[in-house]
Design a protein around this motif. Structure first.
Motif, PDB file in Angstrom:
ATOM      1  N   PRO A 324       0.979  -1.418   0.236  1.00 15.31           N
ATOM      2  CA  PRO A 324      -0.016  -0.033   0.642  1.00 15.31           C
ATOM      3  C   PRO A 324       0.801   0.996  -0.413  1.00 15.31           C
ATOM      4  O   PRO A 324       1.670   1.574   0.613  1.00 15.31           O
ATOM      5  N   HIS A 325       0.364   2.385  -0.884  1.00 14.64           N
ATOM      6  CA  HIS A 325       1.064   3.384  -1.305  1.00 14.64           C
ATOM      7  C   HIS A 325       0.138   4.305  -1.440  1.00 14.64           C
ATOM      8  O   HIS A 325      -0.398   4.180  -1.997  1.00 14.64           O
ATOM      9  N   PRO A 326      -0.066   5.863  -0.428  1.00 10.13           N
ATOM     10  CA  PRO A 326      -1.006   6.401  -0.318  1.00 10.13           C
ATOM     11  C   PRO A 326      -1.077   7.276  -1.250  1.00 10.13           C
ATOM     12  O   PRO A 326      -2.423   8.163  -2.199  1.00 10.13           O
ATOM     13  N   GLN A 327      -0.010   7.616  -2.427  1.00  9.27           N
ATOM     14  CA  GLN A 327       0.326   8.354  -3.594  1.00  9.27           C
ATOM     15  C   GLN A 327       0.244   7.242  -5.003  1.00  9.27           C
ATOM     16  O   GLN A 327      -0.722   8.077  -5.315  1.00  9.27           O
ATOM     17  N   ALA A 331      -7.044   4.568  -3.564  1.00  8.80           N
ATOM     18  CA  ALA A 331      -7.589   3.116  -3.483  1.00  8.80           C
ATOM     19  C   ALA A 331      -6.751   2.019  -2.645  1.00  8.80           C
ATOM     20  O   ALA A 331      -8.143   1.462  -2.216  1.00  8.80           O
ATOM     21  N   VAL A 332      -6.271   1.774  -2.866  1.00  6.38           N
ATOM     22  CA  VAL A 332      -6.204   0.355  -2.062  1.00  6.38           C
ATOM     23  C   VAL A 332      -5.997   0.399  -0.603  1.00  6.38           C
ATOM     24  O   VAL A 332      -5.269   1.146  -0.299  1.00  6.38           O
ATOM     25  N   PRO A 333      -6.844  -0.724   0.282  1.00  3.36           N
ATOM     26  CA  PRO A 333      -6.931   0.139   1.592  1.00  3.36           C
ATOM     27  C   PRO A 333      -4.752  -0.548   2.459  1.00  3.36           C
ATOM     28  O   PRO A 333      -4.630  -1.101   1.700  1.00  3.36           O
ATOM     29  N   GLY A 334      -4.979   0.334   3.554  1.00  3.22           N
ATOM     30  CA  GLY A 334      -4.554   0.276   4.013  1.00  3.22           C
ATOM     31  C   GLY A 334      -3.796  -1.906   5.099  1.00  3.22           C
ATOM     32  O   GLY A 334      -4.919  -2.186   4.452  1.00  3.22           O
ATOM     33  N   GLY A 335      -2.321  -1.527   5.652  1.00  4.84           N
ATOM     34  CA  GLY A 335      -2.878  -2.773   6.414  1.00  4.84           C
ATOM     35  C   GLY A 335      -2.106  -4.116   5.542  1.00  4.84           C
ATOM     36  O   GLY A 335      -1.296  -3.883   5.168  1.00  4.84           O
TER      37      GLY A 335
END
Length: 387
Positions: A324-327, A331-335
């Motif tokens: 996961p990467h916010p940039q 839209a991919v969730p964390g965890g």
């Protein structure tokens, strides 16, 4: 919860559990607006499909409907299938992620590559992200000669220090390691060890008997920047143009039949989700232990976190997957989640916390290399239900 199987007036068909109707609605909206031409979406929870829908058309003329068994070239989603193939050998003790590639493939040690480890190939950090020029697309259809060329060349940056997306040669590198360990080609190994036993309609090297089910790719609009103005010797340009992926050639028999474990897998959302549910279910599917918890844990060993030298985008890589990467993947969730995408927008996400796999495949390509607005909309609809 109830499950519905319907054909809607907006052109979608298939199975959708009542609480996941927002996913169907999103696909119907995209089809009605003309954003999609044809597509399929599948979501599994604990290995069982709760969404398995499709709709639209297989051709730009809109004369042929997208059917339940329609196949499409999903480009780099193929890399996740190549990764699971390698992880099977890791799990069986036949392949060591921390072993030198040259231990299995001696010729690979040439030109300063003796220290490159298997994990570097799987995480795009080997420094060998493409072929030295000159090379044409048809040259990579012959796996053995294309792999031999990679074995003979020098890395383009210090291995292990950064990622540089192995855009087109990922399957040649890992596939050759698999061939040296197991004796079978990647396509055959994948078919006999994964796709066949799981009844998954996904192919790395697609036989002509399936050609009439393949939806041709509709290429994206031309890039907004002029690649000729960039440094021809940069990692980015060498990776993405050596060879250049010509979308107009993806309907040719030579492309479809070659075993290109980076970019020419043919399947649909159902088959992607079926195969990748091995990962989201922590290695267990249909009561069979496909991968041990130790091997699953290895996927989440972070290998790179920073600006990717080939894509010039911030990415995090574990073993065989993006993390996961916010940039790069908002839209991919964390965890405990791993994901990847195919150029044009196809997408897969494995969420081990929720035991969910999301898969999306389509024929009308969106601009850009990492995901698309359409994929993000489907992802948000899916994980909005699950959260």
């Amino acid at each position: 919860m109830t499950t519905t199987t319907t054909a809607s007036t907006s052109g979608t068909q298939g199975l959708c559990r009542a609480d996941f109707e927002p996913v169907r609605h999103e696909l119907e909206r995209m089809l009605a607006a003309g954003e999609e031409l044809g597509a399929s979406i599948c979501v599994t929870v604990e290995g069982e499909p709760v969404v398995d829908i499709w709709g639209g058309y297989t051709d730009a003329g809109r004369t042929s409907a997208w059917e339940r068994d329609t196949l499409v070239n999903v480009f780099s989603i193929t890399k996740t299938m190549t990764a699971v193939s390698a992880l099977l050998l890791v799990d069986r003790g036949l392949l060591d992620l921390d072993q030198k590639v040259a231990h299995y493939w001696p010729e690979f040690a040439a030109n300063g590559k003796a220290g490159i480890e298997v994990r570097h190939l799987l995480a795009h950090t080997s420094g060998v992200s493409g072929w030295e020029r000159p090379i044409e697309l048809a040259d990579i259809y012959d796996h053995e000669s294309a792999a031999a060329r990679l074995a003979g060349q020098a890395p383009w940056w210090e291995p292990g220090t950064a990622s540089g997306y192995h855009a087109i040669n990922y399957g040649h590198l890992i596939g050759e390691v698999i061939r040296r360990v197991d004796g079978r080609t990647l396509g055959r190994f994948f078919a006999e060890e994964l796709a066949g036993p799981l009844g998954a309609d996904f192919h790395i090297g697609t036989d002509p008997e399936h050609f009439d089910r393949i939806a041709p790719i509709v290429p994206p609009p031309p890039a907004e920047f002029d690649m000729s103005a960039l440094d021809p010797d940069s990692v980015m340009i060498k990776t993405l143009t050596s060879p250049l992926l010509d979308y107009t050639r993806t309907s040719e028999a030579g492309w479809r039949q070659a075993e290109i474990g980076a970019v020419n897998g043919h399947g649909n959302a159902r088959s992607i989700a079926r195969l990748q549910s091995i990962v989201s279910n922590s290695g267990v599917l249909d009561g069979r232990n496909w991968l041990s918890s130790k091997t699953i844990d290895a996927i989440f060993r972070q290998q790179a976190d920073g600006l990717d030298l080939a894509l010039m985008a911030p990415l995090r890589f574990g073993i065989g997957y993006g993390l996961p990467h916010p940039q790069s993947a908002p839209a991919v969730p964390g965890g405990r989640v791993c994901w990847w995408t195919g150029v044009g927008g196809s997408f897969v996400v494995n969420d081990l916390d929720r035991r969910v796999t999301f898969a999306y495949a389509m024929n009308k390509m969106a601009p850009g290399i990492i995901g698309s607005e359409r994929a993000d909309a489907y992802l948000r609809a899916t994980f909005g239900v699950i959260a």
